[in-house]
Design a protein around this motif. Sequence first.
Motif, mmCIF file in Angstrom:
data_model
loop_
_atom_site.group_PDB
_atom_site.id
_atom_site.type_symbol
_atom_site.label_atom_id
_atom_site.label_comp_id
_atom_site.label_asym_id
_atom_site.label_seq_id
_atom_site.Cartn_x
_atom_site.Cartn_y
_atom_site.Cartn_z
ATOM 1 N N ASP A 154 -6.172 9.265 10.378
ATOM 2 C CA ASP A 154 -5.022 8.423 10.037
ATOM 3 C C ASP A 154 -5.110 8.083 8.545
ATOM 4 O O ASP A 154 -5.807 7.152 8.147
ATOM 5 C CB ASP A 154 -5.053 7.152 10.901
ATOM 6 C CG ASP A 154 -3.984 6.148 10.494
ATOM 7 O OD1 ASP A 154 -3.222 6.422 9.549
ATOM 8 O OD2 ASP A 154 -3.922 5.077 11.132
ATOM 9 N N GLU A 192 -9.726 6.120 10.533
ATOM 10 C CA GLU A 192 -9.144 5.951 9.191
ATOM 11 C C GLU A 192 -10.196 6.475 8.215
ATOM 12 O O GLU A 192 -11.230 5.843 8.049
ATOM 13 C CB GLU A 192 -8.892 4.469 8.894
ATOM 14 C CG GLU A 192 -7.828 3.798 9.739
ATOM 15 C CD GLU A 192 -7.945 2.270 9.665
ATOM 16 O OE1 GLU A 192 -7.484 1.680 8.681
ATOM 17 O OE2 GLU A 192 -8.506 1.669 10.598
ATOM 18 N N ASP A 234 7.549 6.180 10.420
ATOM 19 C CA ASP A 234 6.584 5.177 9.983
ATOM 20 C C ASP A 234 5.181 5.565 10.443
ATOM 21 O O ASP A 234 5.015 6.438 11.297
ATOM 22 C CB ASP A 234 6.951 3.785 10.531
ATOM 23 C CG ASP A 234 7.100 3.820 12.020
ATOM 24 O OD1 ASP A 234 6.092 4.012 12.723
ATOM 25 O OD2 ASP A 234 8.246 3.679 12.508
ATOM 26 N N GLY A 235 4.212 4.892 9.862
ATOM 27 C CA GLY A 235 2.825 5.253 10.117
ATOM 28 C C GLY A 235 2.421 5.107 11.578
ATOM 29 O O GLY A 235 1.694 5.934 12.120
ATOM 30 N N TYR A 259 -7.227 -0.107 12.584
ATOM 31 C CA TYR A 259 -5.810 -0.489 12.592
ATOM 32 C C TYR A 259 -4.994 0.773 12.410
ATOM 33 O O TYR A 259 -5.155 1.491 11.422
ATOM 34 C CB TYR A 259 -5.502 -1.490 11.465
ATOM 35 C CG TYR A 259 -4.048 -1.873 11.460
ATOM 36 C CD1 TYR A 259 -3.576 -2.899 12.275
ATOM 37 C CD2 TYR A 259 -3.132 -1.175 10.690
ATOM 38 C CE1 TYR A 259 -2.240 -3.221 12.316
ATOM 39 C CE2 TYR A 259 -1.780 -1.492 10.729
ATOM 40 C CZ TYR A 259 -1.340 -2.513 11.530
ATOM 41 O OH TYR A 259 -0.005 -2.824 11.576
ATOM 42 N N HIS A 260 -4.115 1.032 13.367
ATOM 43 C CA HIS A 260 -3.325 2.257 13.300
ATOM 44 C C HIS A 260 -1.839 1.990 13.449
ATOM 45 O O HIS A 260 -1.063 2.931 13.645
ATOM 46 C CB HIS A 260 -3.796 3.242 14.370
ATOM 47 C CG HIS A 260 -5.226 3.661 14.200
ATOM 48 N ND1 HIS A 260 -5.632 4.500 13.187
ATOM 49 C CD2 HIS A 260 -6.350 3.327 14.884
ATOM 50 C CE1 HIS A 260 -6.946 4.682 13.265
ATOM 51 N NE2 HIS A 260 -7.405 3.975 14.282
ATOM 52 N N ALA A 265 -2.661 4.899 5.166
ATOM 53 C CA ALA A 265 -2.940 4.007 4.038
ATOM 54 C C ALA A 265 -3.746 4.698 2.937
ATOM 55 O O ALA A 265 -3.496 4.480 1.761
ATOM 56 C CB ALA A 265 -3.675 2.759 4.534
ATOM 57 N N TRP A 296 0.798 -1.223 0.000
ATOM 58 C CA TRP A 296 0.000 0.000 0.000
ATOM 59 C C TRP A 296 0.835 1.280 0.000
ATOM 60 O O TRP A 296 0.365 2.332 0.430
ATOM 61 C CB TRP A 296 -0.978 0.044 1.194
ATOM 62 C CG TRP A 296 -1.694 -1.239 1.480
ATOM 63 C CD1 TRP A 296 -1.826 -2.313 0.646
ATOM 64 C CD2 TRP A 296 -2.392 -1.608 2.684
ATOM 65 N NE1 TRP A 296 -2.557 -3.307 1.244
ATOM 66 C CE2 TRP A 296 -2.913 -2.905 2.498
ATOM 67 C CE3 TRP A 296 -2.637 -0.962 3.887
ATOM 68 C CZ2 TRP A 296 -3.653 -3.571 3.473
ATOM 69 C CZ3 TRP A 296 -3.365 -1.618 4.855
ATOM 70 C CH2 TRP A 296 -3.873 -2.908 4.656
HETATM 71 N N1 PMP Z 1 -2.243 3.373 9.999
HETATM 72 C C1 PMP Z 1 -2.833 2.701 9.001
HETATM 73 C C2 PMP Z 1 -4.212 3.092 8.577
HETATM 74 C C3 PMP Z 1 -2.156 1.662 8.367
HETATM 75 O O1 PMP Z 1 -2.755 0.959 7.395
HETATM 76 C C4 PMP Z 1 -0.843 1.351 8.799
HETATM 77 C C5 PMP Z 1 -0.009 0.260 8.173
HETATM 78 N N2 PMP Z 1 -0.592 -0.618 7.357
HETATM 79 C C6 PMP Z 1 -0.285 2.082 9.842
HETATM 80 C C7 PMP Z 1 -1.014 3.102 10.416
HETATM 81 C C8 PMP Z 1 1.092 1.781 10.353
HETATM 82 O O2 PMP Z 1 2.061 2.186 9.468
HETATM 83 P P1 PMP Z 1 3.536 1.576 9.574
HETATM 84 O O3 PMP Z 1 3.415 0.130 9.153
HETATM 85 O O4 PMP Z 1 4.328 2.396 8.601
HETATM 86 O O5 PMP Z 1 3.976 1.739 10.963
#
Ligand code: PMP
Length: 457
Positions: free
Chosen positions: A259, A225, A120-121, A156-157, A262, A62
Amino acid sequence: MLPTDATPVPSREELLRWDREIVWHAFTQMAGYEPLIFTGGQGCMLTDLNGRQYLDGVSSLWCNVHGHRHPRIDAAIRRQLDQVAHVTSLGASNPTTIALAKRLTELAPSPLSHVFFSSDGSSAVEVALKMAFQYWQQRQDPRPSKTKYVALGGAYHGDTLGSVSVGGVERFHEMFRPLLFDVLRLPEPDRRRGANEEAALQICLAEAEQMLAERHDEIAALVIEPLVQCAAGMVMHPRGYLRGMRELTQRYDVLLIADEVAVGMGRTGTLFACQQEQVAPDFLCLGKGLTGGYLPVAATLTTDTVWQAFLGEYAESKTFFHGHTYGGNPLGCAAALATLDVFDEEQTLARMPDKIEQLERRLADMAEHPHVGDVRQRGLIGAVELVKDRRTGEPFPWQEQRGARVCDFARSQGVWIRPLGNVVVMMPPLCISADQIDRLTAAVAGGIDAATADLGV
Ligand code: PMP
């Protein structure tokens, strides 16, 4: 391919063995792991160790946007490498990082006017959670009772403990429950929850309103999300839900964390998903596609109201004591700036509607299959949900790994995708061509036949 002056090139056999025995892969049962080693990429295609080509149907989880080895992004990283690879953002800066921050504030919905970088996310979300908490403690008119978060079912975060706390995917998160902080949980706002989408919208907003009306005094922020809950299985919200949640959070004085790790960076058809419902959140979290899927840069954007609450004399301890070593890394920021340039130069968003429509037609064909319970789509995010019984909606037991079987078939056809349980996900780079969309969807359609062939109709 791999040689450097000092390191001997591992043999093919060594790579396969080491990848199985030494590398601990993310979200992968290592007891059954079969190495899939990519050695190169070009556009939407990836090449494996055996020289086989695959269409990258999941954008390398993604994140790829304009394709692999995009000349514009490659060149930007090389140019930055000739300046400096990395400097810290702790009390220091770099022109490329500054330029990206400025550009993001110009593009993001107003009044998001400040940018905190991480890598990272998950961290981008952690930053938003902590900033929201600290904001209420130390703003001019403090509200120290506002310490809780509202999160959605199936959310999912990310995988750090804060982001897992607000997460709601049972299979991933249950194990860690004793380590997590409590959150207030709203039911998953699936567009299928009512007799129709409008009914689903009303149900979901009514539930949210009830919670906020009763408990807003304790609530620091609500995290969402926007439009699509990706890891939940591409669960799509009823249209108007994000807008409605923005109105409710404003009415009840709760901060809204969007968030977009994605769904941001064009994936839904607009640069940011929030723009589809004219929403400006209090925090906007970006990651993944921010660098075109090249390098780990994430960002948390916020408002001047939040920023102001952190200003003061050092001894007042209003500082945000949080930071990541590689936050705002200049190489990554150069990739991100080039990624944004490519959006303009290639008119990426303007070229999406045709692709979105094509994907929609192909998904509609798949919807007829006797073991397809639902097809759904937002922008270039497409999903097919496999069910045991189409009439009752009874799912396949997850242990049967039906989604994975579809992906195995697709792989045999030179298409790389990853499932989410019984949901087959198509999330290609935005630069995918019409021919490649057909190839991707044909592989999925064939995979559904193959994965359900034992059942008859
Ligand atoms: N938030 C969302 C909506 C995600 O889909 C993801 C990862 N798939 C994350 C946060 C976390 O991101 P990362 O894997 O870069 O830590």
